[in-house]
Design an enzyme around this catalytic site. Structure first.
Site, mmCIF file in Angstrom:
data_model
loop_
_atom_site.group_PDB
_atom_site.id
_atom_site.type_symbol
_atom_site.label_atom_id
_atom_site.label_comp_id
_atom_site.label_asym_id
_atom_site.label_seq_id
_atom_site.Cartn_x
_atom_site.Cartn_y
_atom_site.Cartn_z
ATOM 1 N N TYR A 72 0.829 -1.215 0.000
ATOM 2 C CA TYR A 72 0.000 0.000 0.000
ATOM 3 C C TYR A 72 0.861 1.261 0.000
ATOM 4 C CZ TYR A 72 -4.426 -2.256 -0.123
ATOM 5 O OH TYR A 72 -5.489 -2.972 -0.582
ATOM 6 N N VAL A 108 -9.593 4.217 -4.996
ATOM 7 C CA VAL A 108 -9.149 4.690 -3.683
ATOM 8 C C VAL A 108 -8.129 5.813 -3.839
ATOM 9 C CG1 VAL A 108 -9.600 2.465 -2.570
ATOM 10 C CG2 VAL A 108 -7.353 2.869 -3.577
ATOM 11 N N HIS A 124 -14.931 2.051 -1.850
ATOM 12 C CA HIS A 124 -13.835 1.203 -1.365
ATOM 13 C C HIS A 124 -12.812 1.957 -0.520
ATOM 14 C CE1 HIS A 124 -14.617 -1.942 -4.788
ATOM 15 N NE2 HIS A 124 -15.555 -1.938 -3.864
ATOM 16 N N CYS A 136 -10.528 0.478 17.404
ATOM 17 C CA CYS A 136 -10.579 0.484 18.871
ATOM 18 C C CYS A 136 -11.485 1.583 19.434
ATOM 19 C CB CYS A 136 -9.168 0.568 19.459
ATOM 20 S SG CYS A 136 -8.318 2.102 19.086
ATOM 21 N N CYS A 162 -4.976 2.277 21.011
ATOM 22 C CA CYS A 162 -5.037 1.027 21.797
ATOM 23 C C CYS A 162 -3.648 0.421 22.005
ATOM 24 C CB CYS A 162 -5.950 0.004 21.112
ATOM 25 S SG CYS A 162 -5.420 -0.501 19.465
ATOM 26 N N GLY A 200 -14.420 2.214 -17.070
ATOM 27 C CA GLY A 200 -13.184 1.588 -16.603
ATOM 28 C C GLY A 200 -13.322 0.627 -15.447
ATOM 29 N N THR A 201 -14.388 -0.163 -15.474
ATOM 30 C CA THR A 201 -14.482 -1.222 -14.466
ATOM 31 C C THR A 201 -14.747 -2.552 -15.158
ATOM 32 O OG1 THR A 201 -15.662 -2.064 -12.526
ATOM 33 C CG2 THR A 201 -16.905 -0.587 -13.951
ATOM 34 N N ALA A 244 -10.529 6.062 -21.472
ATOM 35 C CA ALA A 244 -11.424 7.113 -20.969
ATOM 36 C C ALA A 244 -10.855 8.518 -21.195
ATOM 37 C CB ALA A 244 -11.673 6.892 -19.478
HETATM 38 P P1 NAD Z 1 -10.221 -3.788 -12.655
HETATM 39 O O1 NAD Z 1 -8.721 -3.745 -12.549
HETATM 40 O O2 NAD Z 1 -10.925 -5.044 -12.348
HETATM 41 O O3 NAD Z 1 -10.630 -3.418 -14.157
HETATM 42 C C1 NAD Z 1 -10.149 -2.293 -14.819
HETATM 43 C C2 NAD Z 1 -10.994 -2.060 -16.049
HETATM 44 O O4 NAD Z 1 -10.524 -0.878 -16.680
HETATM 45 C C3 NAD Z 1 -10.910 -3.184 -17.110
HETATM 46 O O5 NAD Z 1 -12.219 -3.516 -17.534
HETATM 47 C C4 NAD Z 1 -10.118 -2.536 -18.240
HETATM 48 O O6 NAD Z 1 -10.507 -3.033 -19.531
HETATM 49 C C5 NAD Z 1 -10.489 -1.090 -18.068
HETATM 50 N N1 NAD Z 1 -9.533 -0.141 -18.619
HETATM 51 C C6 NAD Z 1 -8.196 -0.290 -18.816
HETATM 52 N N2 NAD Z 1 -7.671 0.822 -19.339
HETATM 53 C C7 NAD Z 1 -8.681 1.712 -19.456
HETATM 54 C C8 NAD Z 1 -8.765 3.060 -19.913
HETATM 55 N N3 NAD Z 1 -7.683 3.702 -20.354
HETATM 56 N N4 NAD Z 1 -9.975 3.678 -19.896
HETATM 57 C C9 NAD Z 1 -11.086 3.029 -19.466
HETATM 58 N N5 NAD Z 1 -11.062 1.756 -19.015
HETATM 59 C C10 NAD Z 1 -9.875 1.113 -19.008
HETATM 60 O O7 NAD Z 1 -10.737 -2.574 -11.807
HETATM 61 P P2 NAD Z 1 -12.106 -2.372 -11.025
HETATM 62 O O8 NAD Z 1 -13.237 -2.890 -11.860
HETATM 63 O O9 NAD Z 1 -12.102 -0.964 -10.584
HETATM 64 O O10 NAD Z 1 -12.065 -3.310 -9.727
HETATM 65 C C11 NAD Z 1 -10.942 -3.737 -9.035
HETATM 66 C C12 NAD Z 1 -10.612 -3.078 -7.710
HETATM 67 O O11 NAD Z 1 -9.413 -2.408 -7.957
HETATM 68 C C13 NAD Z 1 -11.498 -2.041 -7.115
HETATM 69 O O12 NAD Z 1 -11.880 -2.486 -5.867
HETATM 70 C C14 NAD Z 1 -10.590 -0.805 -6.897
HETATM 71 O O13 NAD Z 1 -10.746 -0.328 -5.577
HETATM 72 C C15 NAD Z 1 -9.219 -1.345 -7.033
HETATM 73 N N6 NAD Z 1 -8.183 -0.500 -7.669
HETATM 74 C C16 NAD Z 1 -8.230 0.877 -7.587
HETATM 75 C C17 NAD Z 1 -7.253 1.635 -8.208
HETATM 76 C C18 NAD Z 1 -7.302 3.135 -8.091
HETATM 77 O O14 NAD Z 1 -7.797 3.663 -7.102
HETATM 78 N N7 NAD Z 1 -6.808 3.871 -9.086
HETATM 79 C C19 NAD Z 1 -6.232 1.021 -8.938
HETATM 80 C C20 NAD Z 1 -6.202 -0.385 -8.990
HETATM 81 C C21 NAD Z 1 -7.197 -1.125 -8.356
#
Ligand code: NAD
Length: 264
Positions: A72, A108, A124, A136, A162, A200-201, A244
């Site tokens: 982290y 996050v 998240h 605590c 704590c 982007g998910t 995006a």
């Molecule tokens: P994921 O890693 O599962 O999926 C990422 C998605 O983004 C994929 O579908 C991919 O095709 C797409 N993608 C890749 N490049 C892209 C772009 N340039 N524009 C748009 N889309 C694009 O991520 P998720 O669905 O967010 O879930 C996974 C977990 O990862 C979440 O819980 C999140 O908290 C955590 N996470 C967060 C961060 C952050 O805060 N930046 C980074 C990594 C992981």
């Protein structure tokens, strides 16, 4: 861009311009062009051999607090050195153009707040905050790391209240419940939305992945921006394939033009 792409882009923007209650669901992909790897990208260098689904869990932290803490710290430093991109800024402009925009994010990194979006639901947590692993003084018991001294090479410090449990990042790990207020708000916003824009998910992490389905059940149109298909793609009225930071500014430019024409 082909003529067909232009038609899709126009229609995509027209749907957004006519929205009165837009929900935007964002995942790691929106921050990809800021240089923040998604979970499903291979992580760089030292971390390439670790699977996030095995690091981002309470049991991983119990087993090896230093490993999880260091991961982290590495991710936080990566985020601190990066900047929000054109997609994050485009969402600020959307908030200014439309009557109601609420962002529901799984990220996050805090980038939506950094660029000035006002309505952001964090499902998240926030990697910039730290809390007591035992909560605590109640959930969450925040810890200000700048106020404590500890040997940073040894892993996480103990909670200063704590003095028993470790400090941990204030993020939701796999298998943990989401913050109940944020989740309740996200369900309400999804049920009431007339349009949900999903950016982007992968749609693999629950319950965030269920929100577009809930919105669709309640009559919302679903729009998606993603270079790859996701679990949400099948219910999308239109999906625009690509990054995006390239696509969203083009969409918002057209939304602005629609709004200007309809005001005249
Ligand atoms: P994921 O890693 O599962 O999926 C990422 C998605 O983004 C994929 O579908 C991919 O095709 C797409 N993608 C890749 N490049 C892209 C772009 N340039 N524009 C748009 N889309 C694009 O991520 P998720 O669905 O967010 O879930 C996974 C977990 O990862 C979440 O819980 C999140 O908290 C955590 N996470 C967060 C961060 C952050 O805060 N930046 C980074 C990594 C992981």
């Amino acid at each position: 861009m082909s003529a067909n792409d232009e038609v899709l882009l126009d229609e995509f923007a027209r749907i957004i311009a006519n929205s009165t209650r837009l929900a935007v669901s964002t995942g790691a992909g929106i921050s990809k062009e800021s240089g923040i790897p998604t979970f499903r990208d291979a992580m760089d260098g030292l971390w390439a051999r670790y699977d996030p689904e095995e690091l981002a869990t309470p049991s991983a932290f119990q087993r090896n607090p230093k490993l999880v803490w260091d991961w982290y710290t590495y991710r936080r430093e990566l985020i601190n050195a990066a900047q929000p991109n054109a997609a994050h800024y485009a969402l600020v402009e959307l908030e200014n153009l439309l009557p109601q925009v609420v962002i529901i994010t799984q990220n996050v990194d805090g980038f939506h707040d950094k660029v000035g979006n006002r309505n952001v639901i964090h499902l998240h947590g926030n990697i910039h905050r730290t809390k007591c692993a035992d909560a605590c003084k109640g959930e969450p018991t925040y810890i200000d790391l700048s106020q404590i001294e500890w040997n940073q090479d040894a892993g996480p410090p103990l909670c200063p209240y704590c003095k028993k449990a470790y400090a941990r990042p204030d993020v939701v790990w796999f298998t943990e419940p989401l913050p109940s207020d944020a989740l309740r708000q996200a369900y309400t916003v999804s049920r009431k939305a007339d349009v949900m824009l999903v950016i982007g998910t992968s749609g693999l992490v629950q319950p965030a992945a269920s929100l577009p389905f809930l919105a669709a059940e309640h009559g919302a149109k679903i729009l998606e921006i993603n270079p790859n298909p996701s679990t949400i793609s099948n219910i999308a009225t239109i999906r625009l394939e690509g990054g995006a930071a390239i696509i969203l500014p083009k969409v918002v430019k057209r939304v602005r033009a629609y709004k200007k024409n309809s005001d005249e």
